[in-house]
Design a protein around this motif. Structure first.
Motif, PDB file in Angstrom:
ATOM      1  N   VAL A   1      30.671  19.468  49.768  1.00 50.58           N
ATOM      2  CA  VAL A   1      30.834  20.893  49.496  1.00 50.58           C
ATOM      3  C   VAL A   1      30.035  21.704  50.521  1.00 50.58           C
ATOM      4  N   THR A   2      30.329  22.984  50.586  1.00 54.56           N
ATOM      5  CA  THR A   2      29.545  23.910  51.400  1.00 54.56           C
ATOM      6  C   THR A   2      29.070  25.039  50.513  1.00 54.56           C
ATOM      7  N   ILE A   3      27.871  25.506  50.774  1.00 54.21           N
ATOM      8  CA  ILE A   3      27.239  26.539  49.957  1.00 54.21           C
ATOM      9  C   ILE A   3      26.750  27.650  50.863  1.00 54.21           C
ATOM     10  N   THR A   4      27.113  28.869  50.526  1.00 54.54           N
ATOM     11  CA  THR A   4      26.655  30.018  51.307  1.00 54.54           C
ATOM     12  C   THR A   4      25.252  30.400  50.878  1.00 54.54           C
ATOM     13  N   THR A   5      24.349  30.507  51.852  1.00 51.61           N
ATOM     14  CA  THR A   5      22.979  30.928  51.600  1.00 51.61           C
ATOM     15  C   THR A   5      22.699  32.185  52.429  1.00 51.61           C
ATOM     16  N   PRO A   6      21.584  32.855  52.183  1.00 55.82           N
ATOM     17  CA  PRO A   6      21.254  34.022  53.013  1.00 55.82           C
ATOM     18  C   PRO A   6      21.107  33.705  54.491  1.00 55.82           C
ATOM     19  N   ASP A   7      20.870  32.404  54.814  1.00 55.15           N
ATOM     20  CA  ASP A   7      20.658  32.028  56.213  1.00 55.15           C
ATOM     21  C   ASP A   7      21.845  31.317  56.849  1.00 55.15           C
ATOM     22  N   GLY A   8      22.948  31.174  56.112  1.00 57.17           N
ATOM     23  CA  GLY A   8      24.098  30.494  56.700  1.00 57.17           C
ATOM     24  C   GLY A   8      24.892  29.705  55.688  1.00 57.17           C
ATOM     25  N   THR A   9      25.435  28.569  56.146  1.00 59.05           N
ATOM     26  CA  THR A   9      26.260  27.710  55.292  1.00 59.05           C
ATOM     27  C   THR A   9      25.664  26.312  55.260  1.00 59.05           C
ATOM     28  N   CYS A  10      25.362  25.854  54.066  1.00 63.92           N
ATOM     29  CA  CYS A  10      24.748  24.537  53.884  1.00 63.92           C
ATOM     30  C   CYS A  10      25.799  23.507  53.487  1.00 63.92           C
ATOM     31  N   ASP A  11      25.802  22.375  54.174  1.00 65.02           N
ATOM     32  CA  ASP A  11      26.635  21.251  53.763  1.00 65.02           C
ATOM     33  C   ASP A  11      25.861  20.439  52.731  1.00 65.02           C
ATOM     34  N   ALA A  12      26.564  19.945  51.728  1.00 64.01           N
ATOM     35  CA  ALA A  12      25.900  19.269  50.617  1.00 64.01           C
ATOM     36  C   ALA A  12      26.854  18.282  49.968  1.00 64.01           C
ATOM     37  N   ALA A  13      26.306  17.439  49.090  1.00 65.05           N
ATOM     38  CA  ALA A  13      27.106  16.480  48.334  1.00 65.05           C
ATOM     39  C   ALA A  13      26.937  16.776  46.846  1.00 65.05           C
ATOM     40  N   LEU A  14      28.053  16.871  46.145  1.00 60.38           N
ATOM     41  CA  LEU A  14      28.070  17.175  44.712  1.00 60.38           C
ATOM     42  C   LEU A  14      28.606  15.972  43.945  1.00 60.38           C
ATOM     43  N   PHE A  15      27.969  15.664  42.824  1.00 68.16           N
ATOM     44  CA  PHE A  15      28.355  14.533  41.991  1.00 68.16           C
ATOM     45  C   PHE A  15      28.404  14.983  40.538  1.00 68.16           C
ATOM     46  N   TYR A  16      29.392  14.507  39.787  1.00 67.17           N
ATOM     47  CA  TYR A  16      29.417  14.767  38.348  1.00 67.17           C
ATOM     48  C   TYR A  16      30.203  13.662  37.643  1.00 67.17           C
ATOM     49  N   PRO A  17      29.903  13.425  36.369  1.00 66.06           N
ATOM     50  CA  PRO A  17      30.603  12.359  35.643  1.00 66.06           C
ATOM     51  C   PRO A  17      32.100  12.642  35.560  1.00 66.06           C
ATOM     52  N   ALA A  18      32.897  11.582  35.664  1.00 67.07           N
ATOM     53  CA  ALA A  18      34.336  11.726  35.526  1.00 67.07           C
ATOM     54  C   ALA A  18      34.676  12.033  34.066  1.00 67.07           C
ATOM     55  N   GLY A  19      35.827  12.646  33.855  1.00 70.53           N
ATOM     56  CA  GLY A  19      36.239  12.958  32.495  1.00 70.53           C
ATOM     57  C   GLY A  19      35.858  14.366  32.095  1.00 70.53           C
ATOM     58  N   LYS A  20      36.238  14.721  30.887  1.00 67.63           N
ATOM     59  CA  LYS A  20      35.976  16.062  30.403  1.00 67.63           C
ATOM     60  C   LYS A  20      34.579  16.157  29.806  1.00 67.63           C
ATOM     61  N   GLY A  21      33.989  17.334  29.916  1.00 62.25           N
ATOM     62  CA  GLY A  21      32.662  17.548  29.348  1.00 62.25           C
ATOM     63  C   GLY A  21      31.808  18.392  30.259  1.00 62.25           C
ATOM     64  N   THR A  22      30.619  18.725  29.782  1.00 58.48           N
ATOM     65  CA  THR A  22      29.636  19.440  30.594  1.00 58.48           C
ATOM     66  C   THR A  22      28.304  18.713  30.507  1.00 58.48           C
ATOM     67  N   TRP A  23      27.512  18.823  31.571  1.00 63.69           N
ATOM     68  CA  TRP A  23      26.268  18.076  31.664  1.00 63.69           C
ATOM     69  C   TRP A  23      25.173  18.927  32.306  1.00 63.69           C
ATOM     70  N   PRO A  24      23.905  18.605  32.047  1.00 60.44           N
ATOM     71  CA  PRO A  24      22.807  19.314  32.724  1.00 60.44           C
ATOM     72  C   PRO A  24      22.865  19.066  34.228  1.00 60.44           C
ATOM     73  N   THR A  25      22.257  19.960  34.992  1.00 58.86           N
ATOM     74  CA  THR A  25      22.290  19.842  36.448  1.00 58.86           C
ATOM     75  C   THR A  25      20.937  19.417  37.009  1.00 58.86           C
ATOM     76  N   VAL A  26      21.007  18.744  38.165  1.00 59.97           N
ATOM     77  CA  VAL A  26      19.806  18.328  38.879  1.00 59.97           C
ATOM     78  C   VAL A  26      20.002  18.583  40.380  1.00 59.97           C
ATOM     79  N   LEU A  27      19.033  19.242  40.969  1.00 64.51           N
ATOM     80  CA  LEU A  27      18.996  19.436  42.420  1.00 64.51           C
ATOM     81  C   LEU A  27      18.072  18.381  43.011  1.00 64.51           C
ATOM     82  N   VAL A  28      18.556  17.654  44.009  1.00 64.12           N
ATOM     83  CA  VAL A  28      17.770  16.594  44.644  1.00 64.12           C
ATOM     84  C   VAL A  28      17.423  16.998  46.078  1.00 64.12           C
TER      85      VAL A  28
END
Length: 285
Positions: A45-72
């Protein structure tokens, strides 16, 4: 800062030396991540920040549902395959996980490919140059953008607190994240964090009163040997701020939790992972 006095020798991509890691039994955690791959969705994924565009990797469990988030926040070598594996393993345990390229201002990830020799002064200088381009103010703006990105994902359980964890230089960045979005971050974890306590007004430990999080601070034994008072300063700061937390010195040396490092310690790394799992379960509610 993770300097050459701490980070000795060669750090390799475990995928490129898999035979050696299997032979020494050092892939337990990463093997767990590999088995979890079918149950986790991974996206670049790419994320817009005040200083530009950050490339990043996003992970989430497969299937339906919602989960807490963690920034690494990764270590000084940035977003690379081993941190994707660690994030995949964490996500499989029930979290939406984001691993940004902290050096996006300087170079697209991976900024290190293959093996990296910390004894190479010129290569070391390049990495530290990327780190120097990140100001404290910039880090906090980044963290705010990353959490906003996570909260915009339909998989995110917005009613639950978010976590942040950091390795090496990622330790101070995690403290800054907790200070930047205190109402969002409920848990801050660091592993062999570099420079959590300094004698300057900008010392990360001075940010603790600005946060509303619980802390899990896992210290490397050689970091503690170099700065034996730091753990007590951290404990005192947590107590003074009324923040719950654990500060523990582990038997591994600086870098012990990340496969590929010559100091990777499987037993200590798995113990730290178990502590992290319990920590998030208790605090990301």
């Amino acid at each position: 800062m993770c300097d050459n006095d701490i980070h000795q020798g060669l750090v390799e991509d475990w995928r490129l030396s898999r035979r050696a890691f299997v032979a020494t039994g050092m892939v337990a955690g990463i093997a767990t991540a590999a088995h979890a791959a079918d149950n986790v969705v991974e996206k670049d994924v790419t994320i817009t920040t005040p200083d530009g565009t950050c490339d990043a990797a996003l992970f989430y469990p497969a299937g339906k549902g919602t989960w807490p988030t963690v920034l690494v926040w990764p270590d000084i070598m940035g977003l690379r395959p081993v941190f994707r594996d660690m994030a995949r393993r964490l996500s499989a345990e029930g979290y939406v996980v984001l691993v940004p390229n902290p050096f996006y201002r300087s170079k697209h990830a991976p900024v290190v490919e293959g093996a990296f020799d910390f004894n190479n002064a010129e290569a070391r200088k390049t990495l530290f140059g990327y780190r120097a381009a990140m100001t404290d103010e910039g880090v906090e703006k980044d963290a705010t953008a990353y959490l906003a990105f996570l909260d915009a994902q339909k998989q995110t359980a917005k009613g639950k607190k978010a976590g942040v964890q950091g390795y090496c230089m990622g330790g101070p960045l995690s403290f800054h994240t907790g200070a930047a979005v205190p109402n969002r971050i409920g848990a801050i974890a660091t592993f062999h964090g570099g420079g959590l306590v300094t004698d300057t007004p900008a010392s990360p430990h001075l940010l603790i009163p600005k946060t509303k999080a619980a802390y899990l601070i896992c210290v490397a034994k050689n970091d503690d040997a170099r700065e034996p008072k730091s753990k007590d300063v951290l404990k005192d700061a947590l107590k003074a701020a009324g923040r719950p937390g654990t500060v523990e010195v582990y038997p591994g040396d600086h870098g012990w939790t990340v496969p590929g490092s010559q100091v990777y310690d499987q037993a200590a790394a798995e113990r730290a992972w178990a502590a992290l799992a319990a920590f998030y379960k208790a605090n990301l509610v």
